[in-house]
Design a protein around this motif. Structure first.
Motif, PDB file in Angstrom:
ATOM      1  N   THR A   1     -12.746   1.255   4.900  1.00  0.00           N
ATOM      2  CA  THR A   1     -12.371   1.664   3.437  1.00  0.00           C
ATOM      3  C   THR A   1     -13.333   2.689   3.344  1.00  0.00           C
ATOM      4  O   THR A   1     -14.596   2.375   3.272  1.00  0.00           O
ATOM      5  CB  THR A   1     -12.234   0.254   2.641  1.00  0.00           C
ATOM      6  OG1 THR A   1     -11.556  -0.642   3.063  1.00  0.00           O
ATOM      7  CG2 THR A   1     -11.865   0.996   1.262  1.00  0.00           C
TER       8      THR A   1
ATOM      9  N   HIS B   1       0.787  -1.084  -0.008  1.00  0.00           N
ATOM     10  CA  HIS B   1      -0.006   0.010  -0.043  1.00  0.00           C
ATOM     11  C   HIS B   1       0.766   1.233  -0.004  1.00  0.00           C
ATOM     12  O   HIS B   1       2.054   1.267   0.102  1.00  0.00           O
ATOM     13  CB  HIS B   1      -0.785  -0.005   1.429  1.00  0.00           C
ATOM     14  CG  HIS B   1      -0.039   0.226   2.606  1.00  0.00           C
ATOM     15  ND1 HIS B   1       0.284  -0.980   3.259  1.00  0.00           N
ATOM     16  CD2 HIS B   1       0.314   1.200   3.194  1.00  0.00           C
ATOM     17  CE1 HIS B   1       1.335  -0.535   4.276  1.00  0.00           C
ATOM     18  NE2 HIS B   1       1.281   0.768   4.167  1.00  0.00           N
TER      19      HIS B   1
ATOM     20  N   ALA C   1      -9.396   3.662  -3.158  1.00  0.00           N
ATOM     21  CA  ALA C   1      -9.846   3.707  -1.905  1.00  0.00           C
ATOM     22  C   ALA C   1      -8.579   3.879  -0.879  1.00  0.00           C
ATOM     23  O   ALA C   1      -7.637   3.980  -1.359  1.00  0.00           O
ATOM     24  CB  ALA C   1     -10.556   2.434  -1.423  1.00  0.00           C
TER      25      ALA C   1
ATOM     26  N   THR D   1      -7.865   3.156   3.350  1.00  0.00           N
ATOM     27  CA  THR D   1      -8.283   2.413   4.533  1.00  0.00           C
ATOM     28  C   THR D   1      -7.757   3.156   6.086  1.00  0.00           C
ATOM     29  O   THR D   1      -6.533   3.540   5.991  1.00  0.00           O
ATOM     30  CB  THR D   1      -7.529   1.129   4.327  1.00  0.00           C
ATOM     31  OG1 THR D   1      -8.200   0.373   3.337  1.00  0.00           O
ATOM     32  CG2 THR D   1      -8.095   0.244   5.739  1.00  0.00           C
TER      33      THR D   1
END
Length: 174
Positions: free
Chosen positions: A171, A35, A148, A150
């Motif tokens: 999310t 990520h 998205a 989180t």
């Protein structure tokens, strides 16, 4: 003699990479998929206001963020040096930085290091291991959209670096 132990609560805001890219990269931690950290683990006291702001859509960016991952970097020569190897965000960094700045300002978050969007490949390993991972991903390049982010909360004893146990994340659409 009694030794008091304190626990801190942390927030992590991250943008998960699409599976077709994340599956090609190592997981630096078994429980964390590749990520881009928008807010690296930061200590917080008021988790309710953070949840409420994200639930209200305060940080929606108006749609996906197009990024390009290209190039290997590290933080080994930074001050202080940090044994981290990462993929650089070659395009899209400006929108990620604007989002990070907005979140920091809203909650008064203070960063230990300046924001530098990247995908961590490995960290806190011996130099030979860091070099091996850097060489293995030297030609990696990918273009994708982040759709998205989180928001996760975790807890850690008051240690440096923190050893955080993360709870489930929520999310939100970008």
């Amino acid at each position: 003699m009694t030794i008091l132990s304190t626990t801190r609560t942390y927030v992590l805001v991250s943008a998960p990479l699409p599976n077709h890219i994340a599956d090609l990269l190592p997981n630096p931690r078994e429980d964390v998929r590749p990520h881009i950290s928008i807010v690296s683990p930061a200590p917080v006291t008021d988790t309710d206001s953070i949840r409420e702001a994200f639930d209200a859509g305060e940080f929606s960016t108006g749609g996906p963020i197009a990024i390009e991952l290209d190039g290997i970097g590290d933080f080994r020569t930074d001050t202080p040096p940090t044994p981290v190897i990462f993929l650089q965000v070659a395009a899209g960094a400006d929108r990620l930085a604007a989002l990070a700045t907005a979140i920091d300002a809203r909650f008064g978050l203070r960063r230990r290091f300046p924001f530098h969007p990247h995908v961590t490949l490995t960290y806190y390993k011996p130099d030979e291991e860091l070099d091996r991972v850097a060489e293995a991903h030297k030609g990696f390049r990918a273009v994708c959209e982040l759709t998205a982010m989180t928001v996760s909360f975790g807890a850690s004893p008051d240690t440096m670096p923190p050893v955080i146990t993360w709870g489930p994340g929520t999310t939100y659409a970008l």
